[in-house]
Design a protein around this motif. Structure first.
Motif, PDB file in Angstrom:
ATOM      1  N   GLY A 171       0.791  -1.226   0.000  1.00 14.79           N
ATOM      2  CA  GLY A 171       0.000   0.000   0.000  1.00 14.79           C
ATOM      3  C   GLY A 171       0.826   1.279   0.000  1.00 14.79           C
ATOM      4  N   ASP A 172       2.020   1.249  -0.588  1.00 15.34           N
ATOM      5  CA  ASP A 172       2.934   2.389  -0.617  1.00 15.34           C
ATOM      6  C   ASP A 172       3.300   2.853   0.799  1.00 15.34           C
ATOM      7  OD1 ASP A 172       4.502   4.147  -2.288  1.00 15.34           O
ATOM      8  OD2 ASP A 172       3.222   5.785  -1.631  1.00 15.34           O
ATOM      9  N   ARG A 173       3.264   1.917   1.738  1.00 14.45           N
ATOM     10  CA  ARG A 173       3.703   2.223   3.101  1.00 14.45           C
ATOM     11  C   ARG A 173       5.181   1.895   3.238  1.00 14.45           C
ATOM     12  NH1 ARG A 173      -0.359   3.269   6.737  1.00 14.45           N
ATOM     13  NH2 ARG A 173      -2.441   3.155   5.804  1.00 14.45           N
ATOM     14  N   ILE A 174       5.827   2.562   4.169  1.00 12.62           N
ATOM     15  CA  ILE A 174       7.257   2.395   4.344  1.00 12.62           C
ATOM     16  C   ILE A 174       7.593   0.959   4.734  1.00 12.62           C
ATOM     17  CG2 ILE A 174       7.273   3.095   6.775  1.00 12.62           C
ATOM     18  CD1 ILE A 174       9.896   4.649   6.069  1.00 12.62           C
ATOM     19  N   GLY A 175       8.753   0.507   4.264  1.00 15.35           N
ATOM     20  CA  GLY A 175       9.122  -0.886   4.428  1.00 15.35           C
ATOM     21  C   GLY A 175       9.320  -1.329   5.861  1.00 15.35           C
ATOM     22  N   TYR A 176       9.647  -0.403   6.784  1.00 12.47           N
ATOM     23  CA  TYR A 176       9.787  -0.795   8.180  1.00 12.47           C
ATOM     24  C   TYR A 176       8.478  -1.402   8.686  1.00 12.47           C
ATOM     25  CZ  TYR A 176      13.666   2.535   7.865  1.00 12.47           C
ATOM     26  OH  TYR A 176      14.786   3.219   7.486  1.00 12.47           O
ATOM     27  N   VAL A 177       7.368  -0.831   8.271  1.00 18.68           N
ATOM     28  CA  VAL A 177       6.048  -1.320   8.686  1.00 18.68           C
ATOM     29  C   VAL A 177       5.654  -2.553   7.873  1.00 18.68           C
ATOM     30  CG1 VAL A 177       3.602  -0.722   8.804  1.00 18.68           C
ATOM     31  CG2 VAL A 177       5.329   0.968   9.456  1.00 18.68           C
ATOM     32  N   VAL A 178       5.877  -2.498   6.564  1.00 18.86           N
ATOM     33  CA  VAL A 178       5.499  -3.607   5.694  1.00 18.86           C
ATOM     34  C   VAL A 178       6.351  -4.840   5.994  1.00 18.86           C
ATOM     35  CG1 VAL A 178       5.318  -4.378   3.294  1.00 18.86           C
ATOM     36  CG2 VAL A 178       4.679  -2.035   3.910  1.00 18.86           C
ATOM     37  N   GLY A 179       7.671  -4.657   6.138  1.00 17.12           N
ATOM     38  CA  GLY A 179       8.540  -5.777   6.461  1.00 17.12           C
ATOM     39  C   GLY A 179       8.201  -6.399   7.798  1.00 17.12           C
ATOM     40  N   HIS A 180       7.846  -5.560   8.772  1.00 21.12           N
ATOM     41  CA  HIS A 180       7.444  -6.052  10.092  1.00 21.12           C
ATOM     42  C   HIS A 180       6.204  -6.933   9.971  1.00 21.12           C
ATOM     43  CE1 HIS A 180       5.927  -5.845  14.275  1.00 21.12           C
ATOM     44  NE2 HIS A 180       7.177  -5.642  14.609  1.00 21.12           N
ATOM     45  N   ARG A 181       5.218  -6.463   9.201  1.00 23.04           N
ATOM     46  CA  ARG A 181       3.983  -7.240   9.045  1.00 23.04           C
ATOM     47  C   ARG A 181       4.238  -8.526   8.268  1.00 23.04           C
ATOM     48  NH1 ARG A 181       0.400  -9.793  11.006  1.00 23.04           N
ATOM     49  NH2 ARG A 181      -1.538 -10.120   9.860  1.00 23.04           N
ATOM     50  N   ALA A 182       5.042  -8.455   7.206  1.00 26.43           N
ATOM     51  CA  ALA A 182       5.356  -9.661   6.432  1.00 26.43           C
ATOM     52  C   ALA A 182       6.071 -10.688   7.302  1.00 26.43           C
ATOM     53  CB  ALA A 182       6.224  -9.288   5.232  1.00 26.43           C
ATOM     54  N   THR A 183       6.953 -10.211   8.189  1.00 25.56           N
ATOM     55  CA  THR A 183       7.674 -11.125   9.081  1.00 25.56           C
ATOM     56  C   THR A 183       6.720 -11.760  10.084  1.00 25.56           C
ATOM     57  OG1 THR A 183       9.690  -9.825   8.815  1.00 25.56           O
ATOM     58  CG2 THR A 183       9.589 -11.296  10.719  1.00 25.56           C
ATOM     59  N   GLU A 184       5.802 -10.985  10.616  1.00 27.71           N
ATOM     60  CA  GLU A 184       4.803 -11.550  11.526  1.00 27.71           C
ATOM     61  C   GLU A 184       4.008 -12.665  10.853  1.00 27.71           C
ATOM     62  OE1 GLU A 184       3.565  -7.964  14.579  1.00 27.71           O
ATOM     63  OE2 GLU A 184       2.550  -8.070  12.637  1.00 27.71           O
ATOM     64  N   ILE A 185       3.605 -12.434   9.596  1.00 22.40           N
ATOM     65  CA  ILE A 185       2.845 -13.449   8.866  1.00 22.40           C
ATOM     66  C   ILE A 185       3.703 -14.691   8.641  1.00 22.40           C
ATOM     67  CG2 ILE A 185       1.707 -13.982   6.670  1.00 22.40           C
ATOM     68  CD1 ILE A 185       0.975 -10.981   6.503  1.00 22.40           C
ATOM     69  N   ALA A 186       4.960 -14.483   8.244  1.00 15.35           N
ATOM     70  CA  ALA A 186       5.856 -15.608   8.003  1.00 15.35           C
ATOM     71  C   ALA A 186       6.081 -16.411   9.279  1.00 15.35           C
ATOM     72  CB  ALA A 186       7.188 -15.100   7.461  1.00 15.35           C
ATOM     73  N   ILE A 187       6.231 -15.749  10.409  1.00 15.36           N
ATOM     74  CA  ILE A 187       6.421 -16.445  11.678  1.00 15.36           C
ATOM     75  C   ILE A 187       5.198 -17.296  12.011  1.00 15.36           C
ATOM     76  CG2 ILE A 187       6.565 -16.090  14.184  1.00 15.36           C
ATOM     77  CD1 ILE A 187       8.393 -13.669  13.578  1.00 15.36           C
ATOM     78  N   GLN A 188       4.028 -16.706  11.882  1.00 12.28           N
ATOM     79  CA  GLN A 188       2.794 -17.440  12.196  1.00 12.28           C
ATOM     80  C   GLN A 188       2.655 -18.684  11.324  1.00 12.28           C
ATOM     81  OE1 GLN A 188      -0.148 -14.400  11.532  1.00 12.28           O
ATOM     82  NE2 GLN A 188       0.443 -13.235  13.363  1.00 12.28           N
ATOM     83  N   LYS A 189       2.911 -18.536  10.032  1.00 13.73           N
ATOM     84  CA  LYS A 189       2.739 -19.664   9.121  1.00 13.73           C
ATOM     85  C   LYS A 189       3.826 -20.719   9.327  1.00 13.73           C
ATOM     86  CE  LYS A 189       0.174 -17.266   5.484  1.00 13.73           C
ATOM     87  NZ  LYS A 189      -0.988 -18.183   5.513  1.00 13.73           N
ATOM     88  N   ALA A 190       5.061 -20.287   9.553  1.00 15.12           N
ATOM     89  CA  ALA A 190       6.143 -21.246   9.744  1.00 15.12           C
ATOM     90  C   ALA A 190       5.984 -22.010  11.049  1.00 15.12           C
ATOM     91  CB  ALA A 190       7.488 -20.535   9.716  1.00 15.12           C
ATOM     92  N   GLU A 191       5.516 -21.350  12.094  1.00 11.01           N
ATOM     93  CA  GLU A 191       5.277 -22.055  13.351  1.00 11.01           C
ATOM     94  C   GLU A 191       4.201 -23.113  13.184  1.00 11.01           C
ATOM     95  OE1 GLU A 191       6.530 -18.844  16.814  1.00 11.01           O
ATOM     96  OE2 GLU A 191       4.446 -18.886  16.112  1.00 11.01           O
ATOM     97  N   ALA A 192       3.218 -22.839  12.332  1.00  9.45           N
ATOM     98  CA  ALA A 192       2.127 -23.791  12.140  1.00  9.45           C
ATOM     99  C   ALA A 192       2.476 -24.901  11.155  1.00  9.45           C
ATOM    100  CB  ALA A 192       0.879 -23.042  11.649  1.00  9.45           C
ATOM    101  N   ALA A 193       3.134 -24.522  10.038  1.00  7.96           N
ATOM    102  CA  ALA A 193       3.357 -25.490   8.954  1.00  7.96           C
ATOM    103  C   ALA A 193       4.807 -25.940   8.828  1.00  7.96           C
ATOM    104  CB  ALA A 193       2.893 -24.888   7.622  1.00  7.96           C
ATOM    105  N   GLY A 194       5.726 -25.284   9.522  1.00  6.26           N
ATOM    106  CA  GLY A 194       7.129 -25.652   9.446  1.00  6.26           C
ATOM    107  C   GLY A 194       7.942 -24.784   8.520  1.00  6.26           C
ATOM    108  N   ILE A 195       7.309 -24.236   7.489  1.00  3.33           N
ATOM    109  CA  ILE A 195       8.012 -23.397   6.525  1.00  3.33           C
ATOM    110  C   ILE A 195       7.024 -22.395   5.942  1.00  3.33           C
ATOM    111  CG2 ILE A 195       7.599 -24.966   4.569  1.00  3.33           C
ATOM    112  CD1 ILE A 195      10.483 -24.225   3.617  1.00  3.33           C
ATOM    113  N   ALA A 196       7.518 -21.237   5.586  1.00  3.70           N
ATOM    114  CA  ALA A 196       6.643 -20.211   5.013  1.00  3.70           C
ATOM    115  C   ALA A 196       7.450 -19.282   4.129  1.00  3.70           C
ATOM    116  CB  ALA A 196       5.951 -19.406   6.112  1.00  3.70           C
TER     117      ALA A 196
END
Length: 328
Positions: free
Chosen positions: A81-106
């Protein structure tokens, strides 16, 4: 100018709020900038906040809510959404953590963002949850490929993170000979660039920051660094960026997160990472050299030292500019 860590954090937070970020976003950005300062990377700290203000002033506010465009149990594609990467990268990392904890890899890709900052911040987030990561972010074509003098790839950082029984192992590098923020800060302070890191618009070597910004930076590591930078550019394209993102917009960010227990016991992996790191540090140094370090050892030590002292040093001109922005 010396500031307490809290004064610097509060100033960065006030500036980000003034620039239209909500309180949560301002906190994420401010913490990222202060982590740079604590680690001795001043060009990515408070000075970067001035560049953020300039970019938003140039483009006006085009921010949209972040949205997931495509998703599976092990993947997601995020519109930044044209938001700064500090915020976007933080959110993408949160999603990756949630999925990797559940499925093993994300794997999570994010596009339409800019200024993703230090990828090691996201690697530390994941390592604290026991995850191995590979992270890459492409950028505008400020860097010339090896043998060329025109920009065709970004400064393009790449980062790997490994949890350990001791401190996590983090390796985070840019693939250009000089970082965009370093050139920008040198221009603000009226300083020359080091020799051999940039070309002007005519393809001639330059030490002038303004000429370098209108020309191109050199790659780090000759053909090897150039090739690695191209790989990062392609990973950013996989995340949704254009092949050559416009100036300070449309970057691509990619994170792969993995649970080490997919391939064996996690506790054994952590022990082995710590043991390997120790063997590196115990390596006999070259004559006259200091101790051999693991990646991130210097950053961690600098951060601990400055936290202990409770203060950081910032350029007077940068602090004055930020105070004007905060009070405007």
């Amino acid at each position: 100018m010396k500031l307490t860590i809290e004064e610097a954090r509060e100033l960065a937070h006030r500036v980000m709020r003034r620039l239209g970020h909500d309180a949560s976003e301002a906190s994420i950005i401010a913490e990222h900038l202060i982590d740079c300062e604590l680690r001795g990377i001043g060009y990515g700290g408070l000075a970067r906040a001035v560049s953020i203000a300039e970019r938003l002033g140039r483009t006006e506010d085009r921010r949209r809510p972040m949205a997931i465009l495509q998703e599976t149990p092990v993947s997601a594609r995020l519109d930044g959404g044209d938001r700064i990467g500090y915020v976007v990268g933080h959110r993408a990392t949160e999603i990756a953590i949630q999925k990797a904890e559940a499925a093993g890899i994300a794997i999570v890709g994010a596009s339409d963002t800019w200024y993703t900052g230090m990828l090691s911040v996201y690697a530390e987030m994941a390592a604290a949850r026991g995850l191995v990561t590979m992270i890459a972010s492409n950028a505008s074509p400020w860097v010339a490929p090896h043998g060329g003098t025109e920009g065709r790839l970004g400064t393009n950082p790449i980062c790997f993170g490994f949890p350990s029984e001791a401190e996590p192992v983090i390796w985070d590098i840019g693939t250009s000979a000089i970082i965009h923020a370093e050139v920008t800060l040198a221009g603000r302070l009226g300083k020359e660039l080091p020799p051999g890191v940039a070309y002007d618009g005519a393809g001639e070597p330059t030490r002038d920051p303004a000429a370098a910004l209108s020309g191109a930076f050199a790659t780090w590591g000759g053909p090897r660094g150039s090739g690695l930078g191209m790989v990062v550019q392609l990973l950013g394209i996989m995340a949704g960026s254009a092949p050559l993102p416009p100036d300070l917009e449309g970057f691509g960010f990619l994170i792969v997160a993995m649970r080490p227990d997919l391939l064996g016991p996690e506790d054994a992996f952590r022990r082995n990472v710590a043991a390997y790191a120790q063997t590196i540090r115990e390596t006999r140094p070259v004559p006259g050299g200091g101790p051999v370090r693991m990646p991130f050892d210097r950053s961690r030590a600098e951060r601990d030292r400055r936290r202990g002292e409770g203060v950081i040093e910032a350029e007077d001109a940068i602090v004055a500019t930020l105070r004007r922005i905060a009070e405007d």
